[in-house]
Design a protein around this motif. Sequence first.
Motif, PDB file in Angstrom:
ATOM      1  N   LEU A 458     -35.121   1.951   3.243  1.00  0.00           N
ATOM      2  CA  LEU A 458     -34.829   3.216   3.912  1.00  0.00           C
ATOM      3  C   LEU A 458     -33.413   3.700   3.644  1.00  0.00           C
ATOM      4  N   LEU A 459     -32.567   2.843   3.056  1.00  0.00           N
ATOM      5  CA  LEU A 459     -31.233   3.277   2.662  1.00  0.00           C
ATOM      6  C   LEU A 459     -31.222   3.835   1.247  1.00  0.00           C
ATOM      7  N   ARG A 460     -32.210   3.448   0.468  1.00  0.00           N
ATOM      8  CA  ARG A 460     -32.282   3.897  -0.931  1.00  0.00           C
ATOM      9  C   ARG A 460     -33.351   4.957  -1.144  1.00  0.00           C
ATOM     10  N   ASN A 461     -34.244   5.118  -0.168  1.00  0.00           N
ATOM     11  CA  ASN A 461     -35.352   6.057  -0.322  1.00  0.00           C
ATOM     12  C   ASN A 461     -35.566   6.845   0.959  1.00  0.00           C
ATOM     13  N   LEU A 462     -36.037   8.064   0.800  1.00  0.00           N
ATOM     14  CA  LEU A 462     -36.495   8.857   1.936  1.00  0.00           C
ATOM     15  C   LEU A 462     -37.993   8.611   2.057  1.00  0.00           C
ATOM     16  N   GLU A 463     -38.389   7.969   3.146  1.00  0.00           N
ATOM     17  CA  GLU A 463     -39.789   7.626   3.333  1.00  0.00           C
ATOM     18  C   GLU A 463     -40.342   8.307   4.577  1.00  0.00           C
ATOM     19  N   GLY A 464     -41.633   8.580   4.556  1.00  0.00           N
ATOM     20  CA  GLY A 464     -42.264   9.208   5.705  1.00  0.00           C
ATOM     21  C   GLY A 464     -43.755   9.365   5.510  1.00  0.00           C
ATOM     22  N   THR A 465     -44.354  10.101   6.421  1.00  0.00           N
ATOM     23  CA  THR A 465     -45.803  10.325   6.412  1.00  0.00           C
ATOM     24  C   THR A 465     -46.080  11.782   6.721  1.00  0.00           C
ATOM     25  N   ARG A 510     -23.989   8.605  -2.486  1.00  0.00           N
ATOM     26  CA  ARG A 510     -23.817   9.905  -1.834  1.00  0.00           C
ATOM     27  C   ARG A 510     -24.273   9.771  -0.391  1.00  0.00           C
ATOM     28  N   ASP A 511     -23.303   9.775   0.528  1.00  0.00           N
ATOM     29  CA  ASP A 511     -23.679   9.778   1.930  1.00  0.00           C
ATOM     30  C   ASP A 511     -23.502  11.192   2.476  1.00  0.00           C
ATOM     31  N   SER A 512     -23.772  11.374   3.765  1.00  0.00           N
ATOM     32  CA  SER A 512     -23.744  12.699   4.397  1.00  0.00           C
ATOM     33  C   SER A 512     -24.593  13.688   3.605  1.00  0.00           C
ATOM     34  N   LEU A 513     -25.711  13.206   3.103  1.00  0.00           N
ATOM     35  CA  LEU A 513     -26.581  14.027   2.270  1.00  0.00           C
ATOM     36  C   LEU A 513     -27.523  14.833   3.163  1.00  0.00           C
ATOM     37  N   LEU A 514     -27.496  16.140   3.029  1.00  0.00           N
ATOM     38  CA  LEU A 514     -28.360  17.017   3.805  1.00  0.00           C
ATOM     39  C   LEU A 514     -29.494  17.486   2.908  1.00  0.00           C
ATOM     40  N   LYS A 535     -37.101   6.548  10.029  1.00  0.00           N
ATOM     41  CA  LYS A 535     -35.659   6.498  10.201  1.00  0.00           C
ATOM     42  C   LYS A 535     -35.138   5.069  10.113  1.00  0.00           C
ATOM     43  N   PHE A 536     -33.995   4.925   9.485  1.00  0.00           N
ATOM     44  CA  PHE A 536     -33.314   3.633   9.441  1.00  0.00           C
ATOM     45  C   PHE A 536     -32.720   3.359  10.816  1.00  0.00           C
ATOM     46  N   ARG A 537     -32.969   2.169  11.332  1.00  0.00           N
ATOM     47  CA  ARG A 537     -32.509   1.818  12.670  1.00  0.00           C
ATOM     48  C   ARG A 537     -31.298   0.892  12.594  1.00  0.00           C
ATOM     49  N   PHE A 538     -30.215   1.327  13.187  1.00  0.00           N
ATOM     50  CA  PHE A 538     -29.042   0.460  13.290  1.00  0.00           C
ATOM     51  C   PHE A 538     -29.256  -0.562  14.408  1.00  0.00           C
ATOM     52  N   PRO A 539     -28.684  -1.755  14.272  1.00  0.00           N
ATOM     53  CA  PRO A 539     -28.762  -2.726  15.375  1.00  0.00           C
ATOM     54  C   PRO A 539     -27.998  -2.211  16.596  1.00  0.00           C
ATOM     55  N   HIS A 540     -28.499  -2.533  17.758  1.00  0.00           N
ATOM     56  CA  HIS A 540     -27.810  -2.195  19.009  1.00  0.00           C
ATOM     57  C   HIS A 540     -27.716  -3.466  19.854  1.00  0.00           C
ATOM     58  N   PRO A 741     -30.607  11.704   5.939  1.00  0.00           N
ATOM     59  CA  PRO A 741     -30.975  10.290   5.968  1.00  0.00           C
ATOM     60  C   PRO A 741     -29.747   9.388   5.996  1.00  0.00           C
ATOM     61  N   VAL A 742     -29.921   8.218   6.588  1.00  0.00           N
ATOM     62  CA  VAL A 742     -28.859   7.205   6.560  1.00  0.00           C
ATOM     63  C   VAL A 742     -28.850   6.565   5.183  1.00  0.00           C
TER      64      VAL A 742
END
Length: 822
Positions: A458-465, A510-514, A535-540, A741-742
């Motif tokens: 999910l950091l290297r690809n935009l994935e979804g359904t 490239r981050d902050s990619l819209l 969505k990529f989930r950060f640890p909490h 995306p993250v």
Amino acid sequence: MKSFFCCLLMTTLFGPAVFSQNSSVNTVDSLAGEFVKSIRNNDREKVILQTDRNVYIAGEKIWYKAFLLHALNNRIDTMSKNLFVDLVDDDDKVINQQVLNTLNLRTDGAIQLNDSLPTGYYWLRGYTENILRTDSNAINVRLLYIKNVNNTNVLDISGRQQGRAGSLQSVIHFYPEGGSSITGINSTGALQVSDAAGNPVTVQGTVKDDHDSLIINFITNKFGLARISFYPVWFKKYFAVMNINGKAIKYPLPGWNPFAAQISVTSQSAEYIQADVALEDSIYSRKFTTYVLGVSRDSVCFAGVGKGMYRVNIPVANFPGGIATLLLFDANSHLLSERKVFINKDNYSIQVVPGKTNYTAREKAHVDIDVTDADGKPMVAALSIAVQDNRLMQMSDDINPGTIPPVAQYEMGDWLKLNKNNISADDIDLIMLAQKPEFNNWQAGNETGKRVADNTELLRNLEGTVVNHKQQPLKQKVVTAISLTGLNPYIGLDTTNYMGAFQLPLPMNRDSLLLKVEVKNRRDRNEDDDIVINKFRFPHFATPVSLKRVYAAKKEGFARQITRYHLDTVFIGVGKEWLKPVIVKAYVKPKILTQYDESKRVSSFSYVLNQEKLRQYGAGSIGNALLMIPGITYKQGQLVLFGGQGWMDSTSKSEPLLVIDGIRMSKSAVEAGGTSMLLEQSPVMSYLNAFSYQDIDFIEVLRGPEASIYGVEGGNGVILVNTKTHHVDESIPAASKIVQPVTYNTAPKFIMPDYLLRQVRNSKSPDPRTTIYWNGSVLTGTNGKASVDFFTADDATTYSVIVSGLTGNGEYICKRVILNRK
């Protein structure tokens, strides 16, 4: 009384030896190899975080460098692909989260602080998923103090009990040397007294037996430690008796273990460590064979074998500087005793030499760096370099917990190397005595070696359904993603599978990619579909209390000291001219027929450009359309709003804040996302020209009091871009959305003026910089040398040049020098 019988066969793995018994040699060599293999397989991860300083003003950037390392040898570790760095407040509320790419060694970055952050303490944390799973106490944390100069509130932590040394229930531990006290001989141990916050407590006390007979008096040092040496008898019990805050405490010392063995240090010099091996009566025999290993990091530096009770001189020359461990094994390779020692010698030398001591304003400064090992041979090192106004560094030093040992054992070696000149040899040895056994379970399975699988897809690809209105997956749908930011356009295309899933590879670095994501059927027509993005989930998680305890005493002291600093004079340019928050009350106009989604409008007093107006300017001219708004002008290569801070100052380069679908775009993202390569082109206009008017529902412009809801960032006005993620006419389907995306964080470039250019050097605009240079990716060559250049600012002050980092063989280095701006 036990006596020592010396029958020793000894070898050092890095020196000559003579043996009369080949079986003993083979056994100790086999044990050494088995031990090293085991601890390497059970190695853990650790993180080192370096920041440009510890004290910030809200609205600044935190520049940082992170290292993911093997805990045993301090060398770079890339088994975990994702390294997380986040900023949380004192209650663990997340302020910012970033993920770094360890495989590509891109582990430096910056965190932009919101100017509305309240004054207080914050925590910068570095960790991996594997660290969270195996040992949350291995998370690396740095305490930061952030001051918001827009309010006068003084941080009050008087009600927080964890910061009050000595005011809480006491925590007492006794660490017998080698893990066990041996009866009948002089045995030593370290008594540690602290409060519940982990702060050391200085206290006087006595050791008494169960008949209340006085054995020895003691007093704890500044680390809350006291050395206890006495002759224990097997049939007696012993207690440490003391009075803390008017409360009498009787702490029982560990009882007698008839099967115990001990390795103890009787003396230590620059040449030798003298150690004794003692056995309790139940295992004592002149033929009882034991093996001694001396280990530094993940290498065996000494190995020997002896029988009965004996004394051994261990050559220090075979060990590198730092913490070493003496281990005692029986003939079955069972670990009997463990003792830490500190080898006080330097493994490296670093020279940081400025071109000269004194510089004038806006002058080019040069610094040479030279890193060598203890023998003067060049060393390759990865370094970060910060050059700061020394007034800031004085504040940062006040919050630095350098006087308190770290909680994590693997951080202790680096901490002692940095602070050894301020600690006596006796106190250092006491700290070593108080270390918990590290290798008790060295023969256990490879549990800690099992790594958590990182979610990198999910950091290297935009994935979804793609689903319909009944949330049923749709196959054979064409999904496209088009970048709305960046000089280099990005277009991704995929067709959904039978599960309705799609995957679009994201551009690297490239981050902050819209992105605008859209779905159509195979005939290029929109249908009543919906896009669900994975969505990529950060640890909490909550920061372990034990990690915060190291800083507890410093927090309370610094909270009092910080009030004496006039921060608005140190951080020039962010004082009185900052806008105060303003509450604006207004009546909403009666709703009329509009050509845009008016529910998204922020202010009824703002100026709006709807799609119909934008259409008149055509493709690639969205930024130019802003010039039709009253009060907006193009001036000195920037977009200026009447009433903004840049209106009267022709040298200002502060354009209005750009917000796209609620996402505040950073200055660096806007500058990198434009379509023009011309330096004189307004970054905001260039950025907006990359949009198609068909993608925009409407643009709203806020200025003056309207923009105050965005705090200081809105000081030059705010441009709100609302994209057309759905149409007002609900009969027209629109399966599209704007997503950010993250991705792996990309470190922004540190911007500084180029005073070699005459027009820049002669500019009348003041240069109030306090951080005049930062570089988190300086690498020395094979000759161990590197150099950096930067420009001084206008203030006559003293600068600290801080060089820190890691050598190729895992040595953490840090050096600070001073240069003056006269």
